[in-house]
Design a protein around this motif. Structure first.
Motif, PDB file in Angstrom:
ATOM      1  N   THR A  26     -30.512 -88.507  -2.745  1.00  0.00           N
ATOM      2  CA  THR A  26     -30.987 -89.883  -2.930  1.00  0.00           C
ATOM      3  C   THR A  26     -29.999 -90.833  -2.267  1.00  0.00           C
ATOM      4  OG1 THR A  26     -29.814 -90.131  -5.023  1.00  0.00           O
ATOM      5  CG2 THR A  26     -32.081 -89.311  -5.128  1.00  0.00           C
ATOM      6  N   GLY A  27     -30.420 -92.041  -2.091  1.00  0.00           N
ATOM      7  CA  GLY A  27     -29.529 -93.025  -1.498  1.00  0.00           C
ATOM      8  C   GLY A  27     -30.232 -94.324  -1.182  1.00  0.00           C
ATOM      9  N   THR A  28     -29.486 -95.227  -0.619  1.00  0.00           N
ATOM     10  CA  THR A  28     -30.008 -96.549  -0.249  1.00  0.00           C
ATOM     11  C   THR A  28     -29.605 -96.855   1.186  1.00  0.00           C
ATOM     12  OG1 THR A  28     -29.766 -97.314  -2.530  1.00  0.00           O
ATOM     13  CG2 THR A  28     -30.054 -98.992  -0.847  1.00  0.00           C
ATOM     14  N   VAL A  29     -30.548 -97.419   1.942  1.00  0.00           N
ATOM     15  CA  VAL A  29     -30.279 -97.821   3.326  1.00  0.00           C
ATOM     16  C   VAL A  29     -30.187 -99.343   3.365  1.00  0.00           C
ATOM     17  CG1 VAL A  29     -31.063 -97.735   5.705  1.00  0.00           C
ATOM     18  CG2 VAL A  29     -31.536 -95.820   4.177  1.00  0.00           C
ATOM     19  N   GLY A  40     -38.890 -99.277   4.719  1.00  0.00           N
ATOM     20  CA  GLY A  40     -39.637 -98.694   5.828  1.00  0.00           C
ATOM     21  C   GLY A  40     -38.832 -97.859   6.793  1.00  0.00           C
ATOM     22  N   VAL A  41     -37.577 -97.518   6.440  1.00  0.00           N
ATOM     23  CA  VAL A  41     -36.763 -96.671   7.314  1.00  0.00           C
ATOM     24  C   VAL A  41     -37.290 -95.231   7.228  1.00  0.00           C
ATOM     25  CG1 VAL A  41     -34.467 -95.720   7.738  1.00  0.00           C
ATOM     26  CG2 VAL A  41     -34.732 -98.119   7.053  1.00  0.00           C
ATOM     27  N   MET A  53     -39.883 -92.360   3.475  1.00  0.00           N
ATOM     28  CA  MET A  53     -39.516 -93.705   3.915  1.00  0.00           C
ATOM     29  C   MET A  53     -38.855 -94.452   2.768  1.00  0.00           C
ATOM     30  SD  MET A  53     -42.690 -95.082   6.225  1.00  0.00           S
ATOM     31  CE  MET A  53     -43.171 -94.253   7.741  1.00  0.00           C
ATOM     32  N   THR A  54     -37.978 -95.375   3.100  1.00  0.00           N
ATOM     33  CA  THR A  54     -37.319 -96.174   2.069  1.00  0.00           C
ATOM     34  C   THR A  54     -38.304 -97.175   1.472  1.00  0.00           C
ATOM     35  OG1 THR A  54     -36.541 -97.728   3.744  1.00  0.00           O
ATOM     36  CG2 THR A  54     -35.036 -95.966   3.096  1.00  0.00           C
ATOM     37  N   TYR A 134     -46.304 -97.624   2.500  1.00  0.00           N
ATOM     38  CA  TYR A 134     -46.798 -98.874   3.078  1.00  0.00           C
ATOM     39  C   TYR A 134     -45.676 -99.734   3.637  1.00  0.00           C
ATOM     40  CZ  TYR A 134     -50.057 -97.748  -0.705  1.00  0.00           C
ATOM     41  OH  TYR A 134     -50.884 -97.125  -1.588  1.00  0.00           O
ATOM     42  N   ASN A 135     -44.432 -99.291   3.463  1.00  0.00           N
ATOM     43  CA  ASN A 135     -43.341-100.209   3.682  1.00  0.00           C
ATOM     44  C   ASN A 135     -42.950-100.382   5.142  1.00  0.00           C
ATOM     45  OD1 ASN A 135     -43.205-100.724   1.037  1.00  0.00           O
ATOM     46  ND2 ASN A 135     -41.491 -99.351   0.588  1.00  0.00           N
TER      47      ASN A 135
END
Length: 618
Positions: A26-29, A40-41, A53-54, A134-135
């Motif tokens: 897991t993580g955050t961009v 949307g990454v 996708m993020t 959808y991001n």
């Protein structure tokens, strides 16, 4: 010997299992520039088809073997690869990359992602889709072969002589649809159509740091004067309104009807699926005293959720999840049903509102602009306000959406991604849904002893006759709780020669200027009229603006930022009034006035200007 062979085989199998054993990462961009989350990454396990996708908060979760490598990619950012190893959490900061090759990358990746989007749409048919799907920015292939988007023509405001035409009258405009629509074009490597650029909506997309009202009136007035950045011989006048902020817990109860277009034209990922995600954000903001009903329309209109308490979020979200697209578009029938439902559950003293979400492609029943306008005008006097949300591309009918919002005591936004939905429904919850003043009109009288000519920047579709200002039957714009409204006038001072001088001196008659005008230090007088949300009689406010010009570099961040956005709008429109302004000038003004920018809207604008600079050089 046989046992030894079996043992070796078991070792090989066990080591293979260990090699391929997956664990959840897991993580955050986030953005390396400002630390804001990036939705949307594309997060992919290198060498496989395993990807995700993020989400709106930049968060992702994916199963990966320890020996695997994660690849993080998004057009406009430098691709990043990270080996998993023994890590359980991998946070990534991505560097923005505004280079010429990025524009080519956007177009190239769209083709590669085409099959992926189609597979995800087919796979999700008939059951809920994951929000994260959808991001990402909407793909270019969602444009039909023949682009049928519709925009009303905008004939830019010209200079008017202050001696012969001393009054300028217009309705306020808090809509912001044009800005996010323009952003959609630029993010897809295209320049927007000229008529898609409504400068006042671009300026009013942003909030400004105006003082809160301290009297009985629901808004304050702020004014400022300096040189026009695109023509330093001219003056630029900045007028700002600040609506009173009201905390969410003190807002009146809401009676909302979601009116959702589920016709066949809404099937693509950046329409109905994105719409569902957007409305979920709004549902999360609802309180127990609020109510929501859901009306849908395609070939016919129907009630899919009776008015339900805001505390019953699961029931509301389940009803949203069941929606699917198909059929023709009977917009008129849907509007009638939605207003009827809102009327049945009308909350006196509350916020009664229909929220229409569509691409505007009406083709059954009342569908022409004139028919839709008359239908909405009939509903306007019911005390029910209207919010219009636009989705999609290719067949998007901006002209119809703007008319509907304008005539329905409402506001209009274009949702191109989940972050825009968050801005509209979460960050600006009060301003979007709660009206504090309606039929707000502005009339400016210019002092001809100081002003040779003037022009209002933008607001072409909001112009009113001078006689309309005192007419309380004339509809005008609405102001929401906490909203700001900004208007800009470009002025040619008396004694300045300009290529835009409106008319020559008359030969057979003369207009005399009163001696009081020569003695006065006033440049202009700003008058405003507004009504209470449930009122019929307007109140007048008058504000005289003294001719106290300051140097541009000493103006407020509000002034510089609004001038930068207006200047960018003129560049996008290739306006005859843009003078010698360049995108570098716009960048300088914007960078000087970006401020704290907690939500990242202003850095996004700065990057849009950079992208425009690359496109304009092509």
């Amino acid at each position: 010997m046989k046992r030894t062979g079996i043992f070796i085989a078991l070792l090989v199998i066990m080591s293979s299992m260990m090699y391929f054993e997956e664990k959840e990462i897991t993580g955050t961009v986030t953005s390396a520039q400002d630390g804001s989350p990036i939705p949307g990454v594309n997060v992919k396990v290198k060498g496989t088809t395993n990807r995700t996708m993020t989400n709106i908060n930049g968060y992702y979760s994916i199963k990966v073997p320890e020996s695997g490598t994660l690849v993080f990619s998004l057009p406009g950012y430098a691709t990043k690869e990270v080996k998993v190893g023994n890590k359980g959490v991998i946070n990534v900061a991505m560097e923005m990359r505004i280079e010429a090759e990025d524009l080519a990358e956007v177009a190239a990746t769209q083709s590669a992602r085409k099959k992926e989007y189609r597979r995800s749409e087919q796979k999700s048919m008939g059951r809920p889709m994951m929000d994260v799907s959808y991001n990402s920015p909407p793909p270019l292939e969602n444009y039909p072969v023949h682009n049928t988007e519709e925009y009303d023509a905008i004939n830019e405001n010209i200079f008017h002589g202050a001696l012969k035409n001393p009054l300028s009258t217009f309705s306020i405009d808090v809509d912001a649809a044009s800005y996010s629509n323009v952003r959609r074009f630029l993010n897809n490597g295209q320049l927007p159509p000229k008529d898609a650029v409504r400068i006042e909506e671009m300026v009013n997309y942003f909030s400004y740091d105006y003082p809160q009202p301290d009297g009985q009136d629901p808004f304050s007035i702020t004014t400022e004067i300096s040189a026009a950045p695109w023509n330093t011989k001219h003056k630029l006048v900045h007028i700002g309104l600040q609506g009173r902020k009201i905390s969410t817990e003190k807002l009146p109860p809401s009676n909302l009807v979601f009116l959702i277009d589920v016709s066949g034209s809404m099937s693509s990922a950046n329409k109905l699926p994105l719409l569902k995600s957007a409305f979920k954000l709004l549902v999360d903001e609802l309180r127990p005293q609020d109510n929501v009903a859901i009306v849908v329309y395609a070939g016919a209109a129907g009630l899919v959720l009776p008015s339900t308490a805001g505390s019953d979020k699961e029931t509301i979200i389940n009803a949203l999840e069941q929606l699917s697209a198909g059929g023709s578009t009977a917009g008129g029938a849907g509007i009638n049903l939605a207003y009827n439902v809102a009327q049945q559950h009308f909350k006196k003293g509350g916020n009664n509102r229909v929220i229409l979400a569509t691409d505007g492609d009406f083709n059954v029943g009342a569908s022409s602009n004139a028919e839709m306008e008359r239908l909405i005008e009939e509903k306007r006097d019911s005390g029910i306000f209207l919010t219009v949300l636009g989705f999609g591309m290719g067949n998007y009918k901006d002209s119809k959406m703007e008319v509907i919002a304008d005539k329905g005591n409402g506001n209009y936004a274009y949702i191109d991604n989940i972050l825009e939905a968050k801005k509209v429904f979460v960050n600006e919850f009060g301003g979007t849904l709660f009206t504090i003043a309606k039929d707000v009109k502005i009339q400016v009288e210019f002092n001809p002893a100081k002003v040779k000519a003037y022009r209002l920047i933008g607001y072409e579709n909001r112009a009113l006759r001078n006689e309309d200002f005192n007419n309380d039957k004339k509809d005008a714009g609405e102001l929401g709780a906490g909203h700001t409204v900004t208007a800009l006038y470009e002025i040619i001072p008396v004694g300045v020669e300009s290529q835009f001088d409106p008319i020559d001196e008359l030969k057979y008659q003369e207009n005399k200027i009163a001696q009081e005008a020569y003695k006065s230090k006033e440049l202009m007088t700003v008058k405003l009229r507004y009504k209470q949300p449930d009122g019929d009689k307007s109140k007048l406010i008058t504000h005289a603006l003294m001719d106290n010009q300051v140097d541009l570099d000493k103006t407020s961040a509000n002034f510089k930022w609004s001038a930068a956005v207006a200047g960018f709008g003129m560049l996008l429109r290739n306006s005859e009034f843009k003078g010698d302004l360049t995108h570098d000038d716009v960048l300088k003004l914007a960078q000087e006035s970006k401020g704290s920018d907690q939500e990242g809207y202003r850095i996004e604008f700065i990057n849009m200007v950079k992208s425009f600079g690359l496109l304009a050089r092509k």
